[in-house]
Design a protein around this motif. Sequence first.
Motif, PDB file in Angstrom:
ATOM      1  N   GLU A 187      -2.106  10.837   1.237  1.00 47.74           N
ATOM      2  CA  GLU A 187      -2.833  11.098   2.476  1.00 47.74           C
ATOM      3  C   GLU A 187      -3.208   9.771   3.127  1.00 47.74           C
ATOM      4  O   GLU A 187      -3.444   8.772   2.448  1.00 47.74           O
ATOM      5  CB  GLU A 187      -4.089  11.920   2.196  1.00 47.74           C
ATOM      6  CG  GLU A 187      -3.803  13.334   1.711  1.00 47.74           C
ATOM      7  CD  GLU A 187      -5.066  14.178   1.651  1.00 47.74           C
ATOM      8  OE1 GLU A 187      -6.108  13.715   2.184  1.00 47.74           O
ATOM      9  OE2 GLU A 187      -5.017  15.271   1.069  1.00 47.74           O
ATOM     10  N   PHE A 188      -3.286   9.790   4.464  1.00 49.98           N
ATOM     11  CA  PHE A 188      -3.608   8.579   5.216  1.00 49.98           C
ATOM     12  C   PHE A 188      -4.831   8.820   6.079  1.00 49.98           C
ATOM     13  O   PHE A 188      -4.949   9.860   6.742  1.00 49.98           O
ATOM     14  CB  PHE A 188      -2.421   8.158   6.089  1.00 49.98           C
ATOM     15  CG  PHE A 188      -1.282   7.563   5.319  1.00 49.98           C
ATOM     16  CD1 PHE A 188      -1.120   6.192   5.249  1.00 49.98           C
ATOM     17  CD2 PHE A 188      -0.393   8.376   4.629  1.00 49.98           C
ATOM     18  CE1 PHE A 188      -0.081   5.643   4.523  1.00 49.98           C
ATOM     19  CE2 PHE A 188       0.648   7.834   3.897  1.00 49.98           C
ATOM     20  CZ  PHE A 188       0.809   6.459   3.843  1.00 49.98           C
ATOM     21  N   GLY A 189      -5.739   7.839   6.054  1.00 49.27           N
ATOM     22  CA  GLY A 189      -6.908   7.871   6.914  1.00 49.27           C
ATOM     23  C   GLY A 189      -6.807   6.734   7.907  1.00 49.27           C
ATOM     24  O   GLY A 189      -7.130   5.579   7.580  1.00 49.27           O
ATOM     25  N   TYR A 190      -6.322   7.035   9.116  1.00 50.11           N
ATOM     26  CA  TYR A 190      -6.134   6.005  10.144  1.00 50.11           C
ATOM     27  C   TYR A 190      -7.452   5.700  10.855  1.00 50.11           C
ATOM     28  O   TYR A 190      -8.460   6.370  10.654  1.00 50.11           O
ATOM     29  CB  TYR A 190      -5.085   6.469  11.152  1.00 50.11           C
ATOM     30  CG  TYR A 190      -3.719   6.704  10.546  1.00 50.11           C
ATOM     31  CD1 TYR A 190      -2.908   5.630  10.188  1.00 50.11           C
ATOM     32  CD2 TYR A 190      -3.244   7.995  10.310  1.00 50.11           C
ATOM     33  CE1 TYR A 190      -1.662   5.831   9.627  1.00 50.11           C
ATOM     34  CE2 TYR A 190      -1.987   8.209   9.754  1.00 50.11           C
ATOM     35  CZ  TYR A 190      -1.202   7.124   9.410  1.00 50.11           C
ATOM     36  OH  TYR A 190       0.029   7.329   8.848  1.00 50.11           O
ATOM     37  N   ASP A 191      -7.430   4.657  11.652  1.00 47.92           N
ATOM     38  CA  ASP A 191      -8.611   4.256  12.434  1.00 47.92           C
ATOM     39  C   ASP A 191      -9.824   4.041  11.531  1.00 47.92           C
ATOM     40  O   ASP A 191     -10.955   4.337  11.912  1.00 47.92           O
ATOM     41  CB  ASP A 191      -8.938   5.317  13.490  1.00 47.92           C
ATOM     42  CG  ASP A 191      -7.769   5.592  14.417  1.00 47.92           C
ATOM     43  OD1 ASP A 191      -7.323   4.644  15.092  1.00 47.92           O
ATOM     44  OD2 ASP A 191      -7.284   6.748  14.442  1.00 47.92           O
ATOM     45  N   THR A 192      -9.566   3.512  10.330  1.00 45.60           N
ATOM     46  CA  THR A 192     -10.638   3.319   9.354  1.00 45.60           C
ATOM     47  C   THR A 192     -10.799   1.838   9.044  1.00 45.60           C
ATOM     48  O   THR A 192      -9.855   1.187   8.570  1.00 45.60           O
ATOM     49  CB  THR A 192     -10.346   4.081   8.052  1.00 45.60           C
ATOM     50  OG1 THR A 192     -10.191   5.473   8.350  1.00 45.60           O
ATOM     51  CG2 THR A 192     -11.468   3.904   7.053  1.00 45.60           C
ATOM     52  N   GLY A 245       0.803  -1.211   0.000  1.00 42.72           N
ATOM     53  CA  GLY A 245       0.000   0.000   0.000  1.00 42.72           C
ATOM     54  C   GLY A 245       0.836   1.260   0.000  1.00 42.72           C
ATOM     55  O   GLY A 245       0.539   2.221  -0.730  1.00 42.72           O
ATOM     56  N   CYS A 246       1.901   1.286   0.789  1.00 43.61           N
ATOM     57  CA  CYS A 246       2.734   2.495   0.867  1.00 43.61           C
ATOM     58  C   CYS A 246       3.518   2.733  -0.416  1.00 43.61           C
ATOM     59  O   CYS A 246       3.636   3.875  -0.880  1.00 43.61           O
ATOM     60  CB  CYS A 246       3.679   2.399   2.058  1.00 43.61           C
ATOM     61  SG  CYS A 246       2.860   2.685   3.645  1.00 43.61           S
ATOM     62  N   ILE A 304       2.061   6.726  -6.902  1.00 48.57           N
ATOM     63  CA  ILE A 304       0.960   7.522  -7.460  1.00 48.57           C
ATOM     64  C   ILE A 304       1.107   8.996  -7.077  1.00 48.57           C
ATOM     65  O   ILE A 304       0.969   9.896  -7.911  1.00 48.57           O
ATOM     66  CB  ILE A 304      -0.385   6.960  -6.965  1.00 48.57           C
ATOM     67  CG1 ILE A 304      -0.599   5.555  -7.535  1.00 48.57           C
ATOM     68  CG2 ILE A 304      -1.544   7.883  -7.346  1.00 48.57           C
ATOM     69  CD1 ILE A 304      -1.651   4.742  -6.806  1.00 48.57           C
ATOM     70  N   ALA A 305       1.415   9.257  -5.814  1.00 50.80           N
ATOM     71  CA  ALA A 305       1.534  10.644  -5.348  1.00 50.80           C
ATOM     72  C   ALA A 305       2.709  11.360  -6.014  1.00 50.80           C
ATOM     73  O   ALA A 305       2.629  12.566  -6.281  1.00 50.80           O
ATOM     74  CB  ALA A 305       1.693  10.660  -3.835  1.00 50.80           C
ATOM     75  N   ASN A 306       3.788  10.627  -6.278  1.00 48.83           N
ATOM     76  CA  ASN A 306       4.947  11.237  -6.936  1.00 48.83           C
ATOM     77  C   ASN A 306       4.604  11.793  -8.317  1.00 48.83           C
ATOM     78  O   ASN A 306       5.288  12.692  -8.823  1.00 48.83           O
ATOM     79  CB  ASN A 306       6.081  10.216  -7.068  1.00 48.83           C
ATOM     80  CG  ASN A 306       6.879  10.058  -5.779  1.00 48.83           C
ATOM     81  OD1 ASN A 306       6.999  10.993  -5.002  1.00 48.83           O
ATOM     82  ND2 ASN A 306       7.418   8.866  -5.560  1.00 48.83           N
ATOM     83  N   GLY A 328       7.581   7.957   4.194  1.00 51.08           N
ATOM     84  CA  GLY A 328       8.038   8.166   2.824  1.00 51.08           C
ATOM     85  C   GLY A 328       6.891   8.419   1.867  1.00 51.08           C
ATOM     86  O   GLY A 328       6.977   9.289   0.988  1.00 51.08           O
ATOM     87  N   ALA A 329       5.794   7.663   2.014  1.00 43.84           N
ATOM     88  CA  ALA A 329       4.630   7.863   1.149  1.00 43.84           C
ATOM     89  C   ALA A 329       3.972   9.213   1.427  1.00 43.84           C
ATOM     90  O   ALA A 329       3.528   9.910   0.503  1.00 43.84           O
ATOM     91  CB  ALA A 329       3.630   6.726   1.342  1.00 43.84           C
TER      92      ALA A 329
END
Length: 457
Positions: free
Chosen positions: A121-126, A19-20, A26-28, A114-115
Amino acid sequence: MTAREVEVDVAIVGAGTAGCYAAATIANEGYDVLVLERKSATEAGHIACGDALKGADQFPESIPRSKLDASMTNTEVDHGRFELPEHDTVLEIPVPGELAVIDRWEYGQAIIEGAAEAGAEFGYDTVVQDVIQDEGRITGVRGRRRGDPITVEAPVTIDAAGALSILQDKADLEAATFDTNVTYSQFCSAYREIVHVQEEVPWKDALVFKPTKRAAGYLWYFPRTGTEINAGVGFQMNEEPMTLVDDLKRDLRSRPEFEGATVTDKLGAALPTRRPYDSAVAPGLIAAGDAAGHINPTTGGGIAGAAYAGEYAGEQAIRAIESGEPDEDALWRYNERVMDHFGARYAALDVYNVMATAVDVDDLTNLLVSLPGENLAEALYSGSTEIGWKLKLQAAVKTFGYWGTILNFYRTKRLADELLDHYERYPDRPESLAPWQRERDEIMERIYETTGAEAKY
């Protein structure tokens, strides 16, 4: 309770290695990517893992290699150590490529960082609970973030949620090429403890393996440092798990180097000790890493493979979005790249797993003792090994009484080579997959017949 709705270019489920690296890739390139992770920001990356890393010098550049250095706690490891107490023997096996043992949480945090630095962007606790599907195409996912509903829509979703992913249970993949021939018996359950000892172990430079009393399991001792050891056990899902965990605890108590040791962490997980998925794409969906069987089925190692699978998934997602039609044709090149890089080799290695299910532990250890270390290394890591007449004669002399097992191994080895050749002709389009599968399954039938093993797929 307010429902949150998000639209991004790519949605990724799981902030592990695949995933990372997909997110960073993709983000790059300037695309919007959201990674949904069920754990908190501080717990992300804390997973059950052997912590051994083969190919430590070979990682995609989407996350700078320098980001990982601090997590590599032991770079002195350079070989495998196979302990065979029934033979009062220890085999020192060379391992090709650069090795390291890592702190998995430190590594997990490093690749997330690094990602994020690349723009992900990261959505934790999901907790992702379902997919969104429109006429066969996956268009996003639904779940809950800290208890509140969340919907994420995207042209492409990358499943990096690990073994036995819920996304694959929820999606209707009947009309897709995506591999659904997946059962729990093709998976391994693993348990590990982080053990601290008072004095450095004498095998700080080795990855230690030891068979359990059944061929379906093995113990490992991987030194993060000379005094911090990742001690674990892996076993096929059709075995009794607690019995084998007890085997690990008994072995720990019997080893003098662990006298007075303390345990700081205990975790378990499932691993796909099977061949890679025949196809890991469906309209709008790509699976990568453990979610697609991207793991060496003989050793359980999957970090480097997952990193490259993540990069390939990210690159193919971008191409599919730019084409305006993220269907199987647009995503198919991802399958080809995985098979070309490591998938074919892992499929050949799985043949030896199949064989092991039909061989007694004594017969298997006699086979290990009969083969020189370099041939064992080739069999464990490359999926093939050259066996000349001199070696055959040596093996026959050393294993008198086990010639049937040796003969079956040689026959199985030839079939594994044939399977490897077949995987190297993996089809270049979705419509060619079915005939390719039929030819592959004919080879597998001969493998089952030769080994005496029950069909795995």
